[in-house]
Design a protein around this motif. Structure first.
Motif, PDB file in Angstrom:
ATOM      1  N   MET A 104       0.850  -1.165   0.000  1.00  0.00           N
ATOM      2  CA  MET A 104       0.000   0.000   0.000  1.00  0.00           C
ATOM      3  C   MET A 104       0.904   1.239   0.000  1.00  0.00           C
ATOM      4  O   MET A 104       1.904   1.257   0.699  1.00  0.00           O
ATOM      5  N   ARG A 105       0.529   2.248  -0.787  1.00  0.00           N
ATOM      6  CA  ARG A 105       1.322   3.474  -0.866  1.00  0.00           C
ATOM      7  C   ARG A 105       0.823   4.502   0.138  1.00  0.00           C
ATOM      8  O   ARG A 105      -0.368   4.566   0.437  1.00  0.00           O
ATOM      9  N   GLY A 106       1.766   5.308   0.637  1.00  0.00           N
ATOM     10  CA  GLY A 106       1.409   6.347   1.585  1.00  0.00           C
ATOM     11  C   GLY A 106       2.330   7.540   1.471  1.00  0.00           C
ATOM     12  O   GLY A 106       3.391   7.468   0.837  1.00  0.00           O
ATOM     13  N   SER A 107       1.900   8.643   2.089  1.00  0.00           N
ATOM     14  CA  SER A 107       2.720   9.856   2.091  1.00  0.00           C
ATOM     15  C   SER A 107       2.242  10.785   3.193  1.00  0.00           C
ATOM     16  O   SER A 107       1.140  10.639   3.727  1.00  0.00           O
ATOM     17  N   CYS A 108       3.081  11.766   3.494  1.00  0.00           N
ATOM     18  CA  CYS A 108       2.684  12.837   4.403  1.00  0.00           C
ATOM     19  C   CYS A 108       1.770  13.806   3.634  1.00  0.00           C
ATOM     20  O   CYS A 108       1.478  13.593   2.457  1.00  0.00           O
ATOM     21  N   HIS A 109       1.365  14.888   4.255  1.00  0.00           N
ATOM     22  CA  HIS A 109       0.452  15.846   3.623  1.00  0.00           C
ATOM     23  C   HIS A 109       1.079  16.551   2.430  1.00  0.00           C
ATOM     24  O   HIS A 109       0.463  16.685   1.367  1.00  0.00           O
ATOM     25  N   CYS A 110       2.322  16.992   2.570  1.00  0.00           N
ATOM     26  CA  CYS A 110       2.961  17.748   1.483  1.00  0.00           C
ATOM     27  C   CYS A 110       3.568  16.855   0.407  1.00  0.00           C
ATOM     28  O   CYS A 110       3.949  17.344  -0.647  1.00  0.00           O
ATOM     29  N   GLY A 111       3.665  15.559   0.673  1.00  0.00           N
ATOM     30  CA  GLY A 111       4.201  14.629  -0.313  1.00  0.00           C
ATOM     31  C   GLY A 111       5.709  14.468  -0.285  1.00  0.00           C
ATOM     32  O   GLY A 111       6.260  13.705  -1.077  1.00  0.00           O
ATOM     33  N   ALA A 112       6.389  15.170   0.612  1.00  0.00           N
ATOM     34  CA  ALA A 112       7.849  15.046   0.680  1.00  0.00           C
ATOM     35  C   ALA A 112       8.258  13.639   1.105  1.00  0.00           C
ATOM     36  O   ALA A 112       9.201  13.076   0.569  1.00  0.00           O
ATOM     37  N   VAL A 113       7.540  13.069   2.079  1.00  0.00           N
ATOM     38  CA  VAL A 113       7.816  11.709   2.548  1.00  0.00           C
ATOM     39  C   VAL A 113       6.831  10.770   1.855  1.00  0.00           C
ATOM     40  O   VAL A 113       5.619  10.953   1.962  1.00  0.00           O
ATOM     41  N   GLN A 114       7.369   9.798   1.134  1.00  0.00           N
ATOM     42  CA  GLN A 114       6.540   8.812   0.447  1.00  0.00           C
ATOM     43  C   GLN A 114       7.058   7.424   0.794  1.00  0.00           C
ATOM     44  O   GLN A 114       8.270   7.230   0.963  1.00  0.00           O
ATOM     45  N   PHE A 115       6.135   6.475   0.905  1.00  0.00           N
ATOM     46  CA  PHE A 115       6.532   5.136   1.309  1.00  0.00           C
ATOM     47  C   PHE A 115       5.527   4.109   0.812  1.00  0.00           C
ATOM     48  O   PHE A 115       4.428   4.447   0.376  1.00  0.00           O
ATOM     49  N   THR A 116       5.936   2.858   0.868  1.00  0.00           N
ATOM     50  CA  THR A 116       5.026   1.736   0.687  1.00  0.00           C
ATOM     51  C   THR A 116       5.082   0.942   1.978  1.00  0.00           C
ATOM     52  O   THR A 116       6.106   0.935   2.684  1.00  0.00           O
ATOM     53  N   VAL A 117       3.979   0.289   2.294  1.00  0.00           N
ATOM     54  CA  VAL A 117       3.924  -0.485   3.531  1.00  0.00           C
ATOM     55  C   VAL A 117       3.091  -1.738   3.309  1.00  0.00           C
ATOM     56  O   VAL A 117       2.108  -1.717   2.574  1.00  0.00           O
ATOM     57  N   GLN A 118       3.530  -2.821   3.922  1.00  0.00           N
ATOM     58  CA  GLN A 118       2.790  -4.076   3.904  1.00  0.00           C
ATOM     59  C   GLN A 118       2.112  -4.204   5.263  1.00  0.00           C
ATOM     60  O   GLN A 118       2.785  -4.442   6.270  1.00  0.00           O
ATOM     61  N   LEU A 119       0.807  -4.007   5.314  1.00  0.00           N
ATOM     62  CA  LEU A 119       0.083  -4.088   6.576  1.00  0.00           C
ATOM     63  C   LEU A 119      -0.073  -5.540   7.008  1.00  0.00           C
ATOM     64  O   LEU A 119      -0.159  -6.443   6.179  1.00  0.00           O
ATOM     65  N   SER A 120      -0.128  -5.739   8.316  1.00  0.00           N
ATOM     66  CA  SER A 120      -0.254  -7.084   8.876  1.00  0.00           C
ATOM     67  C   SER A 120      -1.608  -7.708   8.571  1.00  0.00           C
ATOM     68  O   SER A 120      -1.695  -8.893   8.287  1.00  0.00           O
ATOM     69  N   ASP A 121      -2.675  -6.901   8.648  1.00  0.00           N
ATOM     70  CA  ASP A 121      -4.028  -7.421   8.408  1.00  0.00           C
ATOM     71  C   ASP A 121      -4.914  -6.308   7.848  1.00  0.00           C
ATOM     72  O   ASP A 121      -6.018  -6.072   8.349  1.00  0.00           O
ATOM     73  N   GLY A 122      -4.421  -5.618   6.845  1.00  0.00           N
ATOM     74  CA  GLY A 122      -5.196  -4.523   6.256  1.00  0.00           C
ATOM     75  C   GLY A 122      -5.572  -3.491   7.303  1.00  0.00           C
ATOM     76  O   GLY A 122      -4.805  -3.219   8.221  1.00  0.00           O
ATOM     77  N   ILE A 123      -6.776  -2.958   7.178  1.00  0.00           N
ATOM     78  CA  ILE A 123      -7.213  -1.955   8.162  1.00  0.00           C
ATOM     79  C   ILE A 123      -7.921  -2.598   9.350  1.00  0.00           C
ATOM     80  O   ILE A 123      -8.424  -1.896  10.230  1.00  0.00           O
ATOM     81  N   ASN A 124      -7.934  -3.925   9.412  1.00  0.00           N
ATOM     82  CA  ASN A 124      -8.570  -4.613  10.536  1.00  0.00           C
ATOM     83  C   ASN A 124      -7.868  -4.348  11.859  1.00  0.00           C
ATOM     84  O   ASN A 124      -8.442  -4.606  12.924  1.00  0.00           O
ATOM     85  N   THR A 125      -6.644  -3.844  11.819  1.00  0.00           N
ATOM     86  CA  THR A 125      -5.906  -3.543  13.048  1.00  0.00           C
ATOM     87  C   THR A 125      -6.060  -2.082  13.476  1.00  0.00           C
ATOM     88  O   THR A 125      -5.400  -1.644  14.421  1.00  0.00           O
ATOM     89  N   ALA A 126      -6.898  -1.323  12.792  1.00  0.00           N
ATOM     90  CA  ALA A 126      -7.056   0.112  13.092  1.00  0.00           C
ATOM     91  C   ALA A 126      -7.422   0.321  14.557  1.00  0.00           C
ATOM     92  O   ALA A 126      -8.311  -0.336  15.093  1.00  0.00           O
ATOM     93  N   SER A 127      -6.697   1.248  15.197  1.00  0.00           N
ATOM     94  CA  SER A 127      -6.969   1.555  16.604  1.00  0.00           C
ATOM     95  C   SER A 127      -6.390   2.918  16.943  1.00  0.00           C
ATOM     96  O   SER A 127      -5.655   3.518  16.165  1.00  0.00           O
ATOM     97  N   ARG A 128      -6.775   3.374  18.123  1.00  0.00           N
ATOM     98  CA  ARG A 128      -6.209   4.586  18.699  1.00  0.00           C
ATOM     99  C   ARG A 128      -5.706   4.247  20.080  1.00  0.00           C
ATOM    100  O   ARG A 128      -5.917   3.150  20.583  1.00  0.00           O
ATOM    101  N   CYS A 129      -5.082   5.207  20.721  1.00  0.00           N
ATOM    102  CA  CYS A 129      -4.525   5.036  22.062  1.00  0.00           C
ATOM    103  C   CYS A 129      -4.865   6.282  22.865  1.00  0.00           C
ATOM    104  O   CYS A 129      -4.998   7.368  22.296  1.00  0.00           O
TER     105      CYS A 129
END
Length: 135
Positions: free
Chosen positions: A1-26
């Protein structure tokens, strides 16, 4: 999955462990102010495709967790977890095609961190109910 910060300076790809099923807050002092929804990836599951040099690091309290932000736009992209050093939490809002506005998000009890009390507990559940928009 592709991702970036708001301005686009930082860009990355990430392999999530279980998609968005792990979504949480603290609800720890830092996360409560940050307000991001994080999803889980393995520690080495992130690859920077641009702008790694624009990341800045913030640590507090025990210094174990490492929170990364774009030093240009200030957006939190991910963090190395204190609760599980083999995982990272990735800001769901930074991932292409994703939204942090999920119907329910579990909120972990970070005020009583599992590394301190020996077990992970929930502080509650955050609910989002979308309003119908008039045409």
């Amino acid at each position: 999955m592709r991702g970036s910060c708001h301005c686009g300076a930082v860009q990355f790809t990430v392999q999530l462990s279980d998609g968005i099923n792990t979504a949480s807050r603290c609800d720890c002092s830092f996360c409560a102010k940050r307000g991001a929804v994080a999803v889980t990836a393995p520690k080495h599951g992130i690859t920077y495709t641009a702008g790694q040099e624009y990341l800045t690091l913030y640590q507090f309290n025990t210094g174990v967790a490492k929170h990364y932000f774009c030093k240009i736009c200030g957006i939190y992209t991910h963090h190395n977890r204190r609760s599980n050093p083999d995982e990272i939490g990735v800001n769901l809002a930074c991932l292409e095609g994703q939204t942090p506005y999920l119907p329910e998000i579990p909120v972990h009890d970070g005020q009583n961190h599992p590394s301190d009390v020996g077990e992970e507990q929930l502080a509650g559940t955050l609910r989002f109910a979308a309003q119908e928009r008039s045409s």
